[in-house]
Design an enzyme around this catalytic site. Structure first.
Site, PDB file in Angstrom:
ATOM      1  N   GLU A   1       6.636  -1.812  -7.962  1.00 18.22           N
ATOM      2  CA  GLU A   1       7.596  -2.137  -6.243  1.00 18.22           C
ATOM      3  C   GLU A   1       7.944  -3.164  -5.410  1.00 18.22           C
ATOM      4  O   GLU A   1       8.723  -2.708  -5.192  1.00 18.22           O
ATOM      5  CB  GLU A   1       6.042  -1.694  -5.762  1.00 18.22           C
ATOM      6  CG  GLU A   1       5.243  -0.434  -5.274  1.00 18.22           C
ATOM      7  CD  GLU A   1       4.621  -0.460  -6.490  1.00 18.22           C
ATOM      8  OE1 GLU A   1       3.951  -1.317  -7.592  1.00 18.22           O
ATOM      9  OE2 GLU A   1       3.973   0.835  -6.808  1.00 18.22           O
TER      10      GLU A   1
ATOM     11  N   HIS B   1      -7.019   2.795  -1.028  1.00 15.43           N
ATOM     12  CA  HIS B   1      -5.723   3.913  -0.610  1.00 15.43           C
ATOM     13  C   HIS B   1      -6.242   5.046  -0.138  1.00 15.43           C
ATOM     14  O   HIS B   1      -5.559   5.298  -0.028  1.00 15.43           O
ATOM     15  CB  HIS B   1      -6.005   5.025  -2.322  1.00 15.43           C
ATOM     16  CG  HIS B   1      -5.661   4.391  -3.624  1.00 15.43           C
ATOM     17  ND1 HIS B   1      -6.266   3.129  -3.723  1.00 15.43           N
ATOM     18  CD2 HIS B   1      -4.662   4.759  -4.068  1.00 15.43           C
ATOM     19  CE1 HIS B   1      -5.794   3.263  -4.906  1.00 15.43           C
ATOM     20  NE2 HIS B   1      -4.964   3.740  -5.808  1.00 15.43           N
TER      21      HIS B   1
END
Lengths: 451, 327
Positions: free
Chosen positions: A185, A254
């Protein structure tokens, strides 16, 4: 005793799925572990294995059936020595409410302009579209009209999107413009910023915004601040998008909402749509915007359908709230999935004679303060609803703004309904408690209306 | 070392050009140091003195349309790619006529025209961005390359290797220039890097690399030409380690106690990049001592004018506080 084969849950958010294909037929013997069906979830098509051995007595749900609820009976397996009569008993309960696929697309609905669709010409037709499809359509339309727009991220191309948002884009635009990245990322966010500096318009998909924390430096320090630091010479015309906030049962790492984090940063625009029409219209605007735009989606909403106007080029301006429901007694302000609780609460409150005005901010930065303030001046009461953490939340900021700009109009303190101040728990009961609920919104409204 | 030992064929004119450019950088940086001492320049100020041959040599290998970006030690890169010394200096003093209208400062300047993409204050953040510029070049079908400069300190950041991987995977035309001045701020290379040869850091990703003496502008140019050729021919990225030395501290506020005066003096006496070119010019009779003196004078004048301009330029209008946040 015949064995019921039930529709399996194959993803954290799956509530129903499509029984795409049976790979066995009635009368076949199956072994434990043998693939008997292909099931399409909201994310992917999965193979489904038999857990027990036996003979397929009956395929209860036909191939191609959509919307088969998780845990409904899809087949009956006969054990040694059983005959077809056992099927009757086994397939009786719990009945599936599935319907066989209707392959013809839903007919467009003729609508007159309603609240929030004021800008749409009279006579415009609408098509029921999922948020997922709306996002894909927005990207495809913008990629068709601007050669410099491209999509990059993990699993966006060959896999067709981890959440199937980019489905079909690789086929149409090829691998130059739909780029699968490694799991990296920080690196690919930086590469996209460089590509934007170099004159392209990247759309960066994060598999979830939780992973974008790895890329935070590039988003904030490189993308958001360069225009200012260069005295207006150079900026990053790009979109960072992906699911944000809690899905279901995926735990603390998450399940975070980042709306307030990004809203903090000058140099970014931040949008968080609720409906499919807004998802489409805002994403098209975000792609065209010359600034870095954080586009916060929600996994729970991907599969939900809303009416999307059938216009060739439908856009929604960034920075403009939408009033979903007009009312006089209290103003409910929310955005993203929080809208679900706000709208549900408003519906129930109406039954009790409380008229709530419901505002969807849609954009978190810039915020449409005027729409909120004007509403509060009318209702004199306000409750904000969001899924993120309570400290330094968007609701806190709105409360302060309302206090500054409409203090004399308030008949009660503003209440912020938020997610709880805890990392998201895994256990189903605790998770429910950690999220904001419709009941909490209703309670808050009763407090501010002194009922 | 897999160094490009072969020196570039070079004319007297070229040597004089490199001399002039390196001298401009040195005098400019000395002046910046002086203005810092006078309180005209604030915050951080990282000087390039000693490293001049790196950027001048590599710019000599670049062509129009190539892009470049670097860290916060960026003044020299701007001067070398043709940005106006007045605008750079006025940015250092935080004035209206600075290249970023005074809003960026020493570490944050940009030029679309010269394809200079910063000026980055976060160690190694420029590395993926440089790879992204290469992606844009490739996407648009240009045969331009991206000169992505970073230091030996930045070479230990994770995002460098994320960038190496993608650059190799996608064959991006990017030259990763590791300016190894042997000190990551106060930590020597020996104390911060597990292996001594930075040019091998791309090997795990299949990226070709070479090291070169960064005090020798001709060697740098020759190595740069090889790297550029590699990239332009579509072979993907290249790692070029340029071994150099910074004479001053990491920034103006660094007393540089982590190395001895003798160490610094030895480099100045034996390896100074400007002295080296000066000697070549005189030995090759490309110019006389007097010729060089008049160049020195001319450069001094340019730098003094930039300083005068930078001090005379007004502070940005207060209305600029809220401009350039969004387009």
């Amino acid at each position: 005793m015949a064995i019921q084969i039930l529709m399996p849950a194959l993803s954290p958010t799956m509530e129903e799925g499509t029984l795409a294909k049976w790979t066995v037929k009635e009368g076949d013997s199956v072994e434990s572990g043998q693939i008997i069906a292909e099931i399409e979830t909201d994310k992917a098509t999965m193979e489904f294995e038999a857990i027990d051995e036996g003979v397929i007595g009956k395929l209860v749900v036909a191939e191609g059936t959509e919307n088969v609820a998780v845990n409904s009976v899809i087949a009956v397996l006969l054990e040694d020595g059983e005959d077809a009569s056992a099927v009757e008993n086994a397939s009786a309960a719990p009945a599936s409410e599935a319907t066989v696929t209707d392959t013809t697309p839903a007919a467009p609905i003729q609508k007159t302009a309603e609240v929030g669709f004021e800008d749409i010409p009279d006579g415009t037709t609408f098509t029921s579209t999922t948020v997922r499809e709306a996002l894909r359509d927005a990207m495809a339309e913008e990629m068709r009209s601007n050669e410099n727009v491209f999509l990059m991220g993990e699993e966006v191309a060959e896999y067709q999107g981890a959440y199937k948002v980019s489905q079909g884009l690789l086929d149409e635009f090829g691998k130059k413009r739909v780029i699968d990245t490694p799991i990296t990322e920080h690196g690919f966010a930086g590469i996209a910023v460089g590509a934007a500096f170099g004159g392209l318009n990247p759309i960066v998909e994060f598999m979830t915004f939780n992973f974008a924390m790895q890329a935070m430096d590039q988003i904030i320090n490189s993308a958001a601040k360069t225009l200012y630091m260069s005295g207006g010479q150079m900026g990053a015309p790009m979109v960072f998008r992906g699911p944000n906030g809690a899905a279901a049962r995926v735990g603390a790492q998450h399940s975070q909402c980042y709306a307030a984090w990004y809203a903090h940063i000058p140099g970014l625009k931040v949008v968080m749509p609720y409906s499919a029409a807004d998802a489409k219209g805002l994403l098209k605007s975000a792609i065209r915007d010359p600034n870095p735009v954080i586009f916060l989606e929600n996994e729970m909403l991907y599969g939900r359908s809303f009416d999307v106007p059938d216009l060739e080029d439908f856009t929604v301006p960034i920075g403009k709230a939408k009033i979903w429901r007009e009312g006089n007694d209290v103003t409910l302000v929310s955005f993203g999935i929080g809208m679900q609780y706000a709208l549900e609460a408003a519906e129930k409150l109406a039954d009790e004679g409380i008229s709530a005005e419901v505002i969807d901010l849609r954009s978190i930065r810039p915020i449409d303060y005027d729409t909120v303030i004007n509403s509060v001046k009318k209702t004199n009461r306000c409750v904000t609803i969001e899924e993120g953490f309570p400290v330094a939340s968007i609701g806190n900021h709105l409360s302060a703004t309302i206090m500054e700009r409409a203090f004399d109009y308030l008949d009660a303190p503003v209440i912020n309904c938020t997610g709880k101040d805890v990392p998201m728990p895994y256990a189903a009961n605790l998770e429910k408690l950690a999220l904001v609920t419709t009941a909490e919104v209703i309670d808050a409204v009763k407090q501010v209306t002194y009922r | 070392m897999a160094a490009a030992k072969k020196k570039a064929n070079v004319s007297g004119d070229e040597l004089l050009e490199y001399y002039r450019e390196m001298l401009l950088i040195r005098r400019f940086e000395e002046k910046a140091g002086q203005l810092y001492g006078m309180g005209q320049i604030g915050g951080f100020c990282h000087l390039y003195i000693g490293q001049e041959a790196v950027v001048v040599g590599l710019e000599a290998a670049a062509k129009e349309g190539d892009s470049r970006l670097t860290s916060y030690r960026d003044h020299a890169h701007m001067l070398a790619c043709g940005m106006d010394p007045k605008g750079v200096m006025a940015e250092l003093t935080g004035r209206k006529d600075g290249l970023s209208k005074g809003k960026g400062g020493s570490m944050h300047m940009f030029s679309k025209e010269e394809r200079f993409y910063g000026g980055h204050g976060i160690v190694a953040a420029q590395v993926p961005i440089g790879a992204g510029l290469a992606l844009a070049n490739q996407y648009k079908g240009e045969d331009t390359v991206s000169f992505t400069y970073f230091g030996d300190g930045a070479a230990n950041q994770g995002q460098v290797y994320e960038s190496f991987n993608m650059a190799a995977l996608w064959k991006l035309p990017v030259i990763f220039v590791i300016e190894n001045n042997h000190y990551a701020m106060g930590t020597s290379q020996e104390r911060s890097a597990s292996t001594p040869d930075f040019y091998t850091r791309g090997e795990a990703f299949g990226i070709a690399g070479a090291a070169v003496d960064g005090m020798d502008v001709l060697a740098v140019k020759a190595a740069g030409e090889l790297a550029v050729k590699h990239c332009r021919e579509g072979n993907g990225p290249y790692v070029l380690e340029v071994k150099t030395y910074r004479y001053r501290g990491h920034s103006m506020s660094d007393p540089a106690k982590y190395r001895t005066r003798e160490e610094v003096q030895k480099v100045k006496d034996n390896q100074d990049p400007i002295d080296m070119v000066k000697e070549m010019i005189l030995q090759g009779k490309h110019a006389t001592v007097d010729d060089l003196k008049s160049i020195d004078k001319e450069i001094k004048k340019t730098v003094q004018e930039s300083a005068d301009f930078a001090v005379a330029s007004p502070e940005p209008d207060v209305s600029e506080l809220y401009t350039d946040i969004l387009v």
